[in-house]
Design a protein around this motif. Sequence first.
Motif, PDB file in Angstrom:
ATOM      1  N   GLY A 517       0.782  -1.234   0.000  1.00  0.00           N
ATOM      2  CA  GLY A 517       0.000   0.000   0.000  1.00  0.00           C
ATOM      3  C   GLY A 517       0.811   1.280   0.000  1.00  0.00           C
ATOM      4  O   GLY A 517       0.251   2.377   0.153  1.00  0.00           O
ATOM      5  N   MET A 518       2.137   1.176  -0.172  1.00  0.00           N
ATOM      6  CA  MET A 518       2.986   2.380  -0.202  1.00  0.00           C
ATOM      7  C   MET A 518       2.684   3.214  -1.443  1.00  0.00           C
ATOM      8  O   MET A 518       2.368   2.693  -2.509  1.00  0.00           O
ATOM      9  N   SER A 519       2.819   4.524  -1.287  1.00  0.00           N
ATOM     10  CA  SER A 519       2.806   5.412  -2.450  1.00  0.00           C
ATOM     11  C   SER A 519       4.211   5.466  -3.028  1.00  0.00           C
ATOM     12  O   SER A 519       5.188   5.035  -2.392  1.00  0.00           O
ATOM     13  N   ASP A 520       4.323   6.010  -4.214  1.00  0.00           N
ATOM     14  CA  ASP A 520       5.653   6.153  -4.822  1.00  0.00           C
ATOM     15  C   ASP A 520       6.557   7.030  -3.957  1.00  0.00           C
ATOM     16  O   ASP A 520       7.746   6.771  -3.810  1.00  0.00           O
ATOM     17  N   GLU A 521       5.951   8.069  -3.355  1.00  0.00           N
ATOM     18  CA  GLU A 521       6.745   8.969  -2.530  1.00  0.00           C
ATOM     19  C   GLU A 521       7.254   8.267  -1.285  1.00  0.00           C
ATOM     20  O   GLU A 521       8.424   8.411  -0.894  1.00  0.00           O
ATOM     21  N   THR A 522       6.388   7.451  -0.642  1.00  0.00           N
ATOM     22  CA  THR A 522       6.815   6.717   0.557  1.00  0.00           C
ATOM     23  C   THR A 522       7.897   5.702   0.220  1.00  0.00           C
ATOM     24  O   THR A 522       8.879   5.528   0.950  1.00  0.00           O
ATOM     25  N   TYR A 523       7.724   5.024  -0.925  1.00  0.00           N
ATOM     26  CA  TYR A 523       8.716   4.048  -1.367  1.00  0.00           C
ATOM     27  C   TYR A 523      10.083   4.707  -1.559  1.00  0.00           C
ATOM     28  O   TYR A 523      11.118   4.176  -1.142  1.00  0.00           O
ATOM     29  N   ALA A 524      10.083   5.905  -2.140  1.00  0.00           N
ATOM     30  CA  ALA A 524      11.336   6.624  -2.353  1.00  0.00           C
ATOM     31  C   ALA A 524      11.999   6.963  -1.028  1.00  0.00           C
ATOM     32  O   ALA A 524      13.227   6.871  -0.880  1.00  0.00           O
ATOM     33  N   LYS A 525      11.184   7.363  -0.027  1.00  0.00           N
ATOM     34  CA  LYS A 525      11.757   7.697   1.283  1.00  0.00           C
ATOM     35  C   LYS A 525      12.335   6.457   1.966  1.00  0.00           C
ATOM     36  O   LYS A 525      13.392   6.517   2.604  1.00  0.00           O
ATOM     37  N   VAL A 526      11.617   5.324   1.853  1.00  0.00           N
ATOM     38  CA  VAL A 526      12.113   4.089   2.465  1.00  0.00           C
ATOM     39  C   VAL A 526      13.435   3.666   1.835  1.00  0.00           C
ATOM     40  O   VAL A 526      14.391   3.283   2.533  1.00  0.00           O
ATOM     41  N   MET A 527      13.520   3.737   0.504  1.00  0.00           N
ATOM     42  CA  MET A 527      14.760   3.340  -0.178  1.00  0.00           C
ATOM     43  C   MET A 527      15.909   4.277   0.186  1.00  0.00           C
ATOM     44  O   MET A 527      17.053   3.845   0.364  1.00  0.00           O
ATOM     45  N   THR A 528      15.611   5.570   0.331  1.00  0.00           N
ATOM     46  CA  THR A 528      16.648   6.530   0.719  1.00  0.00           C
ATOM     47  C   THR A 528      17.178   6.208   2.105  1.00  0.00           C
ATOM     48  O   THR A 528      18.394   6.253   2.361  1.00  0.00           O
ATOM     49  N   ALA A 529      16.248   5.883   3.026  1.00  0.00           N
ATOM     50  CA  ALA A 529      16.665   5.514   4.386  1.00  0.00           C
ATOM     51  C   ALA A 529      17.529   4.257   4.371  1.00  0.00           C
ATOM     52  O   ALA A 529      18.505   4.147   5.127  1.00  0.00           O
ATOM     53  N   ASN A 530      17.168   3.309   3.502  1.00  0.00           N
ATOM     54  CA  ASN A 530      17.955   2.076   3.404  1.00  0.00           C
ATOM     55  C   ASN A 530      19.375   2.357   2.900  1.00  0.00           C
ATOM     56  O   ASN A 530      20.342   1.745   3.367  1.00  0.00           O
ATOM     57  N   LEU A 531      19.496   3.265   1.948  1.00  0.00           N
ATOM     58  CA  LEU A 531      20.820   3.618   1.452  1.00  0.00           C
ATOM     59  C   LEU A 531      21.697   4.189   2.556  1.00  0.00           C
ATOM     60  O   LEU A 531      22.879   3.853   2.684  1.00  0.00           O
ATOM     61  N   ARG A 532      21.119   5.079   3.365  1.00  0.00           N
ATOM     62  CA  ARG A 532      21.881   5.668   4.470  1.00  0.00           C
ATOM     63  C   ARG A 532      22.286   4.606   5.489  1.00  0.00           C
ATOM     64  O   ARG A 532      23.405   4.614   6.022  1.00  0.00           O
ATOM     65  N   LEU A 533      21.351   3.662   5.754  1.00  0.00           N
ATOM     66  CA  LEU A 533      21.635   2.602   6.711  1.00  0.00           C
ATOM     67  C   LEU A 533      22.764   1.698   6.203  1.00  0.00           C
ATOM     68  O   LEU A 533      23.675   1.340   6.969  1.00  0.00           O
ATOM     69  N   MET A 534      22.725   1.318   4.928  1.00  0.00           N
ATOM     70  CA  MET A 534      23.756   0.441   4.365  1.00  0.00           C
ATOM     71  C   MET A 534      25.137   1.099   4.435  1.00  0.00           C
ATOM     72  O   MET A 534      26.139   0.436   4.682  1.00  0.00           O
ATOM     73  N   LYS A 535      25.188   2.427   4.237  1.00  0.00           N
ATOM     74  CA  LYS A 535      26.469   3.117   4.331  1.00  0.00           C
ATOM     75  C   LYS A 535      27.006   3.070   5.752  1.00  0.00           C
ATOM     76  O   LYS A 535      28.192   2.824   5.988  1.00  0.00           O
ATOM     77  N   LYS A 536      26.111   3.305   6.753  1.00  0.00           N
ATOM     78  CA  LYS A 536      26.538   3.252   8.149  1.00  0.00           C
ATOM     79  C   LYS A 536      27.011   1.854   8.542  1.00  0.00           C
ATOM     80  O   LYS A 536      27.920   1.697   9.374  1.00  0.00           O
ATOM     81  N   LEU A 537      26.414   0.831   7.924  1.00  0.00           N
ATOM     82  CA  LEU A 537      26.793  -0.543   8.237  1.00  0.00           C
ATOM     83  C   LEU A 537      28.048  -1.001   7.480  1.00  0.00           C
ATOM     84  O   LEU A 537      28.518  -2.117   7.665  1.00  0.00           O
ATOM     85  N   GLY A 538      28.578  -0.105   6.630  1.00  0.00           N
ATOM     86  CA  GLY A 538      29.807  -0.418   5.914  1.00  0.00           C
ATOM     87  C   GLY A 538      29.619  -1.253   4.665  1.00  0.00           C
ATOM     88  O   GLY A 538      30.587  -1.807   4.124  1.00  0.00           O
TER      89      GLY A 538
END
Length: 540
Positions: A517-538
Amino acid sequence: MSAQNPASPGGPVVEGPHDPEHDPRASYALEPEYTAALTRRLVATSGTTAEVRSPLDDAPLAHVPQSTEGDVADAFARARKAQLAWSRTRLDERAAALLRLHDLILERQEEIIDLIVLESGKARKHAFDEPLHVALTARYYGRTAHQHLDSERKSGVVPGLTRVEVNRVPKGVVGIISPWNYPFTMALCDGLPALLAGNAVVAKPDAQTMLSALLAAELLEQAGFPKDLWQVVAGPGPEIGGAIVARADYVCFTGSTATGRLIAKGCAERLIGCSLELGGKNPLLVLRDADLEKAAEGAVRASFSNSGQLCVSMERIFVADQVYDRFVERFVARTQAMTLGATMDWGNDMGPLISQQQLDTVTAHVEDAVAKGARVLTGGKARPDLGPYFFEPTILEGVTPDMTCFGKETFGPVVSLYRFQDEADAVARANDGQYGLNASIYSQDGDRARAIARFIKCGTVNINEAFAATFASLDAPMGGMRESGMGRRQGSEGILRYTETQSVATQRLIRFSPQFGMSDETYAKVMTANLRLMKKLGRA
């Protein structure tokens, strides 16, 4: 310098009449049944033949049937059919065939060496290098098949949910155009990894050394490779070379830079890959701390192996001023002690050149240099008393840029000496010109020599050795920079060039689009958060 007395060779060779009191040269021939059996392996229907003559005595060895463009097309059709079945053969079975070839070459090496010497004229000890190198190549790839060709797991974009594998898929049919100077090695060594990777081969050896290449094809079949997997065609490069480039899925060429450019252009037009090992004007550096006896011995092999008809041989030697005179004394003395002979004996240090054309080139280079002021320290002339295409091993001093041999490849037993005072200047002069195939450095300080090597623009650099250390180290790539070529033989690069890289990704549970049920905008925010998390995790 002296010529060895001829000895009666074994294997397929028969010795003809000669008078040793008046002529130091033997006359050799091949059994007609032997050459007929070899030439039957050719794809050739033109009805015409080309004569092969021995550089040892200019006597005829065989008449080789010539292929047409139609024969090339037929060879590719046969090879493609065989390749389909071969590509489905288990990798372990392909590797086992290479290991059988290794044993077969060692068992029949005397026959192989006989044929190489007859066709190329090289000293027997240099002919021995060829079955040795092919056996090394067969064993290396046979033992490391899985290391190079097994599918590899890679990191997926979503840890645990994306599985990625990289496959190595054979290209199909490889065209191999090989030279005359190492007729057995060059006929086989580039094609063995192509076969292991699941390809077929259509080979065009040089017209002057067809028999060695045909013996190589016979050994492949006896080792258990399918009959049609390795096709051999014969004919002049300008006539059938283009037909190979027009049909191959990949082309491997060893030869001149001028021809390499034409092949690269043809491959580019078809958007297929190629690897090219081309010319060289290779430098050898003798540093001030070098072991001069070792350097002089190495310089003789570097300059005069196979009469200088070796892509990786040295034609320019740069010597530190502090040791120049002592090195030259040793180098000249070792060169003058060489034993020359147009025979099949083990005792020779150098044989004749391959042909009159090669002799004319070497003679012209030396005469041009002398006419313009170069000094001949030893050698410098043809020796028809030893054989039809003999030229003495020659050391020149005082070679200047206006001389042909200064920057143009001689491809014969001629080397030029130069002094240097500053090592940075020596490196700059070694890098002068457009070639970059092989180099050598002699020094007792290995760390310093290896540091200097990084600044030399050559694909291979040998420390305290001429060329054998890199050429025989099958796990390391070998090839040229700049106008000395592109691509590499040996090692992983030598086999992966014959494969296409295929990535296969399997996605689990989630998709790369909005869900739940995500909107395109919510999906973009979730993916952006995941990118930041992956960088912090190395994560990469």
